[in-house]
Enzyme design. Structure first.
Site, PDB file in Angstrom:
ATOM      1  N   ALA A   1       0.831  -1.209   0.000  1.00  0.00           N
ATOM      2  CA  ALA A   1       0.000   0.000   0.000  1.00  0.00           C
ATOM      3  C   ALA A   1       0.870   1.265   0.000  1.00  0.00           C
ATOM      4  O   ALA A   1       1.877   1.313   0.698  1.00  0.00           O
ATOM      5  CB  ALA A   1      -0.921  -0.014   1.216  1.00  0.00           C
ATOM      6  N   PRO A   2       0.501   2.262  -0.837  1.00  0.00           N
ATOM      7  CA  PRO A   2      -0.740   2.394  -1.615  1.00  0.00           C
ATOM      8  C   PRO A   2      -0.739   1.723  -2.990  1.00  0.00           C
ATOM      9  O   PRO A   2      -1.659   1.906  -3.768  1.00  0.00           O
ATOM     10  CB  PRO A   2      -0.864   3.915  -1.767  1.00  0.00           C
ATOM     11  CG  PRO A   2       0.558   4.380  -1.835  1.00  0.00           C
ATOM     12  CD  PRO A   2       1.314   3.505  -0.877  1.00  0.00           C
ATOM     13  N   GLY A   3       0.309   0.963  -3.316  1.00  0.00           N
ATOM     14  CA  GLY A   3       0.277   0.145  -4.519  1.00  0.00           C
ATOM     15  C   GLY A   3       0.972   0.705  -5.743  1.00  0.00           C
ATOM     16  O   GLY A   3       0.936   0.086  -6.813  1.00  0.00           O
TER      17      GLY A   3
ATOM     18  N   LYS B   1       4.049   0.907  -6.815  1.00  0.00           N
ATOM     19  CA  LYS B   1       5.035   0.046  -7.483  1.00  0.00           C
ATOM     20  C   LYS B   1       4.350  -1.166  -8.121  1.00  0.00           C
ATOM     21  O   LYS B   1       4.766  -1.623  -9.190  1.00  0.00           O
ATOM     22  CB  LYS B   1       6.109  -0.385  -6.480  1.00  0.00           C
ATOM     23  CG  LYS B   1       6.907   0.793  -5.917  1.00  0.00           C
ATOM     24  CD  LYS B   1       7.916   0.327  -4.880  1.00  0.00           C
ATOM     25  CE  LYS B   1       8.625   1.501  -4.240  1.00  0.00           C
ATOM     26  NZ  LYS B   1       7.740   2.279  -3.338  1.00  0.00           N
TER      27      LYS B   1
ATOM     28  N   ASP C   1       0.545  -9.754   7.660  1.00  0.00           N
ATOM     29  CA  ASP C   1       1.707  -9.285   8.424  1.00  0.00           C
ATOM     30  C   ASP C   1       2.953  -9.830   7.729  1.00  0.00           C
ATOM     31  O   ASP C   1       3.207 -11.034   7.722  1.00  0.00           O
ATOM     32  CB  ASP C   1       1.615  -9.804   9.865  1.00  0.00           C
ATOM     33  CG  ASP C   1       2.797  -9.392  10.729  1.00  0.00           C
ATOM     34  OD1 ASP C   1       3.771  -8.830  10.190  1.00  0.00           O
ATOM     35  OD2 ASP C   1       2.747  -9.636  11.952  1.00  0.00           O
TER      36      ASP C   1
ATOM     37  N   ASP D   1       9.666  -4.012  -0.239  1.00  0.00           N
ATOM     38  CA  ASP D   1       9.873  -2.575   0.007  1.00  0.00           C
ATOM     39  C   ASP D   1       9.470  -2.305   1.461  1.00  0.00           C
ATOM     40  O   ASP D   1       8.343  -1.901   1.744  1.00  0.00           O
ATOM     41  CB  ASP D   1       9.028  -1.757  -0.974  1.00  0.00           C
ATOM     42  CG  ASP D   1       9.305  -0.272  -0.885  1.00  0.00           C
ATOM     43  OD1 ASP D   1      10.474   0.104  -0.700  1.00  0.00           O
ATOM     44  OD2 ASP D   1       8.343   0.521  -0.988  1.00  0.00           O
TER      45      ASP D   1
ATOM     46  N   CYS E   1      13.421   3.601   1.607  1.00  0.00           N
ATOM     47  CA  CYS E   1      13.559   5.015   1.236  1.00  0.00           C
ATOM     48  C   CYS E   1      14.311   5.739   2.355  1.00  0.00           C
ATOM     49  O   CYS E   1      13.854   6.754   2.886  1.00  0.00           O
ATOM     50  CB  CYS E   1      12.210   5.663   0.942  1.00  0.00           C
ATOM     51  SG  CYS E   1      10.983   5.490   2.253  1.00  0.00           S
TER      52      CYS E   1
END
Length: 425
Positions: A254-256, A258, A303, A321, A373
């Site tokens: 989320a938020p999707g 990638k 999870d 990620d 990031c």
């Protein structure tokens, strides 16, 4: 009718209480009746205060004997920012508007205090705090917490740390990616131009940088012609190398954004399982895939650190990620500049657990991309090194110029990012 400054202060109060800057501002401006011009002013003032929060707080502490109420604090910080960084606004207007804001926020008793504090600051020729050492100079010059300043110096050294923190100031550029299921970048560029939105090509295929215009409320956005995504985020998705027919797992999706790019790489053939621990955030994935016309994405509440037996050895490609300290995206999320070390000092342990769990889902010969990031070596290189030592069934995966892609904050006019490629033997 409420003014642009009123909504700026309202958004600041919510953000100072723990809200996410972008989400809070969008919600506040959505409920306002401001013109587009006033919304732009309110947004610029809001992000300016957030960007210089540490400096403004220091000025506030030096000018006030005791900490004011949260409403008065936000009003004063907004005023100090205007006086220091918005030269075209008359000083008298800043004072008068701030007094009016006290009344609007039901703090009329503080009006004389606010007026006196601001006029005293102006009479004293708007002095800036004097730093006590190098770290404090970073805190004041580039507005961040002491912990973040110290972390940057530890990770990068003094010179590079200062350069990175300097790059955190100013609005980040806006990049978008053409939805290649529908069109190419040159076609998108012309459609945007017909809506008054100016853009230019970048060194990344099918990516554009928006130079002028409101893309989030454009017809092209609602029709699913593009995805809003920083260049490094796009490169991360492209690094997965997803192709038609693959079974792909996006473990922290989320938020999707990638996943949407990977689906386009796959020409909408195959399957992508998008996971998030928060089911509410997965609704953003669902909304996005519908807008873009993507049919191969399935959302699963999960999870990422807990093993799912039914997924063992099932996926051709995995994007990991992971949640991180976020200290590479402080231009876009200025609230992250003010984190304390305890907020992020142990997150590498969770990341490693997620990486180990993800590795069990990958088929032999499959590709796993680990990304963050942030620029913290403990979350990046050290996690990868530790993983490869413990998992001899994995090796480096070349991403075109080595198995690691790194970008510092502001480098290539993009976010701070770390991407590592792994392959299961």
């Amino acid at each position: 009718m409420k003014t642009a400054r009123f909504y700026t202060v309202k958004a600041l109060i919510r953000t100072f209480s723990g809200g996410y800057s972008q989400l809070v501002l969008n919600e506040v401006l959505k409920e306002s009746r401001l013109t587009s011009r006033d919304k732009a002013f309110s947004s610029g003032l809001f992000y300016g205060v957030m960007e210089r929060k540490a400096l403004l707080e220091r000025i506030l502490s030096e000018r006030c004997r005791k900490k004011p109420d949260k409403e008065v604090e936000a009003i004063l910080m907004t005023a100090f920012y205007q006086l220091l960084f918005m030269d075209k606004i008359p000083e008298s207007a800043v004072c008068n508007e701030s007094v009016s804001l006290c009344r609007e926020f039901k703090k009329a008793s503080a009006a004389s205090f606010v007026n006196g504090t601001l006029r005293s600051f102006i009479r004293d020729k708007k002095p800036l705090p004097v730093p006590c050492d190098f770290i404090d100079s970073l805190v004041l010059s580039y507005s961040c917490s002491k912990d973040v300043a110290e972390s940057y110096v530890n990770w990068l050294g003094e010179q590079k740390a200062e350069e990175a923190l300097k790059n955190s100031l100013g609005r980040a550029p806006v990049f978008i990616r053409a939805n290649t299921l529908k069109l190419k970048a040159d076609e998108l560029q012309q459609i945007l131009l017909s809506e008054g939105i100016e853009s230019q090509r970048t060194d990344l295929k099918n990516a554009l940088e928006v130079k002028k215009g409101d893309i989030a409320h454009s017809r092209a956005f609602s029709e699913g012609l593009f995805t809003i995504s920083d260049k490094m985020s796009q490169i991360c998705a492209l690094s997965v190398g997803a192709k038609k027919g693959d079974r792909v797992l996006d473990l922290c999706s989320a938020p999707g954004t990638k996943a949407f790019i990977m689906a386009q790489m796959m020409e909408n053939e195959g399957s992508i399982t998008c996971c998030d621990i928060n089911s509410g955030r997965l609704s953003l994935v669902n909304e996005g895939k519908k807008r873009l016309g993507i049919s191969i994405i399935e959302e699963v509440t999960n999870d990422a650190s807990s093993f799912k037996e039914q997924w063992a050895d099932c996926f051709d490609r995995i994007l990991c990620d992971v949640p991180c300290s976020g200290l590479g995206v402080i231009r876009r999320k200025p609230e992250l500049k003010y984190r304390s070390r305890e907020d992020y000092e142990n997150i590498h342990l969770l990341q490693f657990k997620i990486l180990e769990t993800a590795s069990k889902y990958l088929k032999s010969g499959g590709t796993l991309i680990y990304s963050t990031c942030t620029i913290n070596p403990l979350e990046n290189e050290e996690n990868i090194s530790k993983f490869l030592k413990a998992h001899t069934d994995f090796r480096h995966k070349d991403l075109g110029n080595g198995f690691i892609i790194k970008n510092a904050v502001g480098e290539n006019d993009s976010d701070g990012f770390f991407i590592a490629g792994l392959e299961k033997k």
